[in-house]
Write a protein that holds these residues in place. Structure first.
Motif, short mmCIF file in Angstrom:
data_model
loop_
_atom_site.label_atom_id
_atom_site.label_comp_id
_atom_site.label_asym_id
_atom_site.label_seq_id
_atom_site.Cartn_x
_atom_site.Cartn_y
_atom_site.Cartn_z
N TYR A 134 40.74 16.10 29.79
CA TYR A 134 41.95 16.42 29.04
C TYR A 134 42.35 17.90 29.20
O TYR A 134 43.45 18.30 28.82
CB TYR A 134 41.76 16.11 27.55
N ASN A 135 41.47 18.71 29.75
CA ASN A 135 41.70 20.15 29.85
C ASN A 135 42.64 20.57 30.97
O ASN A 135 43.14 21.69 30.94
CB ASN A 135 40.36 20.87 30.11
N TYR A 136 42.87 19.74 31.96
CA TYR A 136 43.27 20.26 33.27
C TYR A 136 44.72 20.06 33.69
O TYR A 136 45.14 20.60 34.70
CB TYR A 136 42.35 19.66 34.34
N PHE A 137 45.52 19.31 32.94
CA PHE A 137 46.80 18.90 33.49
C PHE A 137 48.04 19.46 32.81
O PHE A 137 49.14 19.25 33.30
CB PHE A 137 46.90 17.37 33.51
N CYS A 138 47.92 20.12 31.69
CA CYS A 138 49.14 20.55 31.01
C CYS A 138 49.36 22.05 31.16
O CYS A 138 48.44 22.80 31.46
CB CYS A 138 49.14 20.12 29.55
N PRO A 139 50.60 22.51 30.95
CA PRO A 139 50.92 23.94 31.10
C PRO A 139 50.32 24.76 29.96
O PRO A 139 49.82 24.21 28.99
CB PRO A 139 52.45 23.94 31.05
N GLY A 180 53.26 18.56 33.00
CA GLY A 180 52.01 17.97 33.45
C GLY A 180 51.91 16.50 33.12
O GLY A 180 52.74 15.94 32.40
N ILE A 181 50.88 15.86 33.67
CA ILE A 181 50.71 14.42 33.47
C ILE A 181 49.86 14.15 32.23
O ILE A 181 49.09 14.99 31.77
CB ILE A 181 50.09 13.75 34.71
#
Length: 707
Positions: free
Chosen positions: A324-329, A486-487
């Protein structure tokens, strides 16, 4: 919601991997250079209650077979989840956080000893080591099952699991490194003299293991819970995947005699999986409608393989789900912090994986619902950074990301970005939809917000004046853009702490990909009509269905409503998550509608406009090359962020062309990067048969060319 009457306890059993299982086996088959069973391996107490003699009993081998599910959880426990699988491709580049940027940039730090921006960068040996742990356990089961397990049904089940995981792990090793060590029998003592397999030998072993697993599994028997247990369809999917890999361009040096038969066998394997399982009806059901631990989303028939996680304290170990850490701005850093991060939002703004221009451009922004069901484009203001002076209220849009197309000139004269202190939108024409419609799940004309011309603190856009300007929206002083859409495929609102582990299962294979693999096999055999039928099954699901509200959005932060922290943070949750997207802002000429759309009105001669543009940029010509690249584009639209893009592009030898064309940070990519470097730590630990160290020439022979 439980998976079956006893699925939670069974799930705990298969995930509660005790240290004696891995370390006991590893002691008999230590590959030189792998990590030792030190105190940080699983963060579990070392126990000597069981010795390797335990695996001479039926109970011991069954326990070891169940423990194999734990080996795949590692893949999602840290930075390697995305670094090894998604970076350095056409789909994602690095955001401003450069933890694993070596894997994306292919610069002089990328090699047998990986040098990262910080200590958290995945090491070259990370994947290598962990896969051999699982292989060692599989070897023990395969070696002992025939003589130890008397019940044929139980024996076959244990063997099916062992052959499957060994085949899967060698698939990953061969896909990544090309020439692994094929250790397929238990070794006594510490072994430091090995023979390196050729890539041809390695693929033969992978396929043989997966064939055996396919033949041994008892059909669709969900021993440990649907969505988690490996079945015959799981083995069929990966058998097809391995056969397709061997039939693809990276293996052209040795696959001429097997290519056609591999493709036909892969189709037959896909046929089984497709006949045994069914697609989920709505793309949102796969990821966005995740409502909590072990919910119905994790039980879908489409899911063929998943790494199982839950909220039991006994199953977390060292490597919980960190994806959950890696995809949002980096939303919390925009414009003085209008959107405060927290578990109520469902993800962390670590801004590792920033979509490329290609990724957004691959979709039909009007008719392909996957874009709007996958990308989060709106965050609500949960903090009044200016004390309310601007007129922005809690729960108004605090961050807005418009995903427009290159030929859209609606916003050429607007001002965008973070910390831009001027009114962002005025809708004198009245064409833009009211934000609150998403929340109400209705579709009516209205304003951008409930007040015309209302200022939105942070806004971005893809194109202005025909130029791709998305990378220019960043917090001042940052080297790379930290502002992007992000996804949502990993979002988890049930976490118990801001940086706590996620409790979601992680999907590793599903039927949507099976259809696309079969379509690719048909393309390679020249049966374009059959290929189109399979692709259109996927595209028909992807199009808007009749009655759907195109401005509605949901993701796994919805699960926060079932979180024990919900009551105390209900206001933050409701202000942060507005359940809306920027569909109508991004498609300003589209009338508000709930009518169905279509994505199936294309031909091989006239591909969708977005695909023709991509193929033109790549310089792709010829029927089969065009068709294969169309399949690669469709894989992006269907499988974005699902942990396999690098291997797909390596397999088809399109990595260099696509990364160079669409990922500016990966411009240093070369043909040698179709393979990962063999870990130097492993090579340095090798010995000759007489116990002497390898010479420099011998070490060089072990390494992949160019490293």
């Amino acid at each position: 919601m439980k998976k079956r009457n006893n699925d939670n306890s069974l799930k705990n059993k298969i995930m509660n991997i005790k240290k004696y299982i891995f370390c006991g086996i590893l002691a008999t088959t230590m590959l030189a250079g792998t990590t030792s069973c030190s105190s940080d391996f699983l963060d579990e107490e070392l126990t000597t209650k069981y010795s390797t003699q335990y695996f001479d009993s039926e109970e011991g081998l069954e326990a070891l077979a169940a423990s194999l599910y734990g080996n795949i959880r590692w893949h999602f426990g840290y930075e390697w989840a995305y670094g090894i699988t998604l970076y350095g491709t056409d789909e994602f580049t690095n955001g401003n956080d450069l933890t694993s940027d070596t894997w994306n940039k292919y610069d002089n730090r990328f090699g047998p000893v990986m040098q990262g921006t910080n200590k958290n960068c995945p090491a070259t040996e990370s994947l290598w080591d962990e896969l051999y742990y699982g292989i060692a356990s599989c070897n023990t089961i395969i070696d002992k099952a025939e003589s130890v397990i008397k019940d044929e049904k139980v024996r076959n089940r244990c063997l099916a699991h062992a052959y499957f995981l060994r085949g899967y792990n060698y698939y990953r090793l061969t896909a990544q490194y090309g020439r692994p060590v094929l250790q397929i029998t238990p070794a006594a003592g510490v072994v430091r003299n090995f023979t390196q397999a050729t890539e041809e030998e390695a693929w033969a072993q992978v396929i043989d293991d997966l064939r055996k697993a396919y033949n041994l599994f008892e059909g669709e028997v969900f021993t440990y819970g649907k969505g988690v247990t490996w079945t015959k369809a799981t083995a069929a999917h990966f058998l097809a995947k391995a056969l397709l890999f061997r039939a693809s361009e990276r293996c052209d040096g040795f696959n001429s005699s097997t290519k056609e038969s591999d493709l036909r066998e892969a189709i037959e394997a896909c046929n089984y999986a497709i006949s045994a399982r069914s697609l989920s009806k709505n793309y949102s059901d796969l990821y966005a409608n995740w409502t909590g631990v072990d919910c119905a989303t994790e039980q879908q028939d489409e899911i063929l393989m998943a790494a199982g996680f839950n909220n039991s304290s006994s199953t977390i170990g060292r490597f919980g789900n960190r994806t959950y850490n890696y995809f949002c701005p980096q939303f919390s850093n925009f414009s003085n912090g209008w959107v405060k991060r927290g578990v109520w939002i469902g993800d962390m703004d670590f801004q590792r994986c920033r979509p490329t221009e290609y990724t957004y451009a691959a979709y039909d922004h009007v008719n392909d619902a996957r874009l709007w069901k996958t990308f989060k484009t709106v965050y609500g203001a949960n903090v009044l950074a200016d004390g309310g002076a601007s007129g922005v209220a809690l729960g108004d849009p605090g961050i807005v990301m418009i995903l427009n197309k290159k030929d859209d000139h609606t916003y050429d004269n607007y001002t965008f970005g973070a910390n831009k202190q001027n009114p962002t939108f005025k809708d004198d024409a009245g064409r833009l939809p009211e934000w609150k419609t998403g929340k109400r799940q209705t579709a009516t004309k209205g304003d951008l917000t409930s007040t015309k011309g209302q200022w939105i603190p942070n806004s971005s856009i893809l194109y202005q004046n025909g130029q791709y300007v998305a990378p220019t929206f960043m917090t001042p002083g940052y080297a790379y853009c930290n502002f992007f859409a992000g996804i949502n495929k990993t979002v988890d609102g049930t976490r118990q702490a801001e940086k706590g582990d996620s409790f979601r299962d992680v999907i590793m294979a599903r039927l949507g990909e099976t259809y696309l693999m079969r379509a690719e096999c048909y393309v390679r055999l020249g049966d374009y009509a059959a290929a189109k039928k399979d692709i259109d099954v996927i595209r028909a699901r992807a199009q808007w269905q009749n009655g759907e509200n195109r401005s509605y959005y949901v993701d796994g932060s919805k699960a926060f409503e079932n979180n024990s922290l919900y009551t105390a943070n209900k206001t933050m949750y409701e202000n942060s998550n507005l359940w809306m997207n920027t569909y109508y802002l991004s498609n300003p000429d589209q009338p508000v509608t709930t009518a169905a759309s279509t994505l199936t009105n294309w031909t091989w001669e006239n591909l969708p406009a977005e695909d023709e543009a991509i193929l033109k940029q790549l310089g792709v010509t010829g029927q089969q090359a065009r068709a294969l690249n169309f399949v690669l584009n469709e894989r992006t639209r269907e499988l974005i962020g699902e942990w396999q893009r690098w291997e797909t592009l390596s397999r088809t030898k399109t990595l260099v062309a696509r990364a160079k064309a669409f990922n500016p940070e990966a411009s240093a990519v070369q043909d040698r990067h179709l393979y990962r470097p063999i870990p130097q730590s492993f090579i340095d630990g090798l010995k000759n048969e007489d116990g002497s160290d390898l010479t420099e020439e011998q070490k060089k022979a072990w390494q992949n060319p160019g490293y």
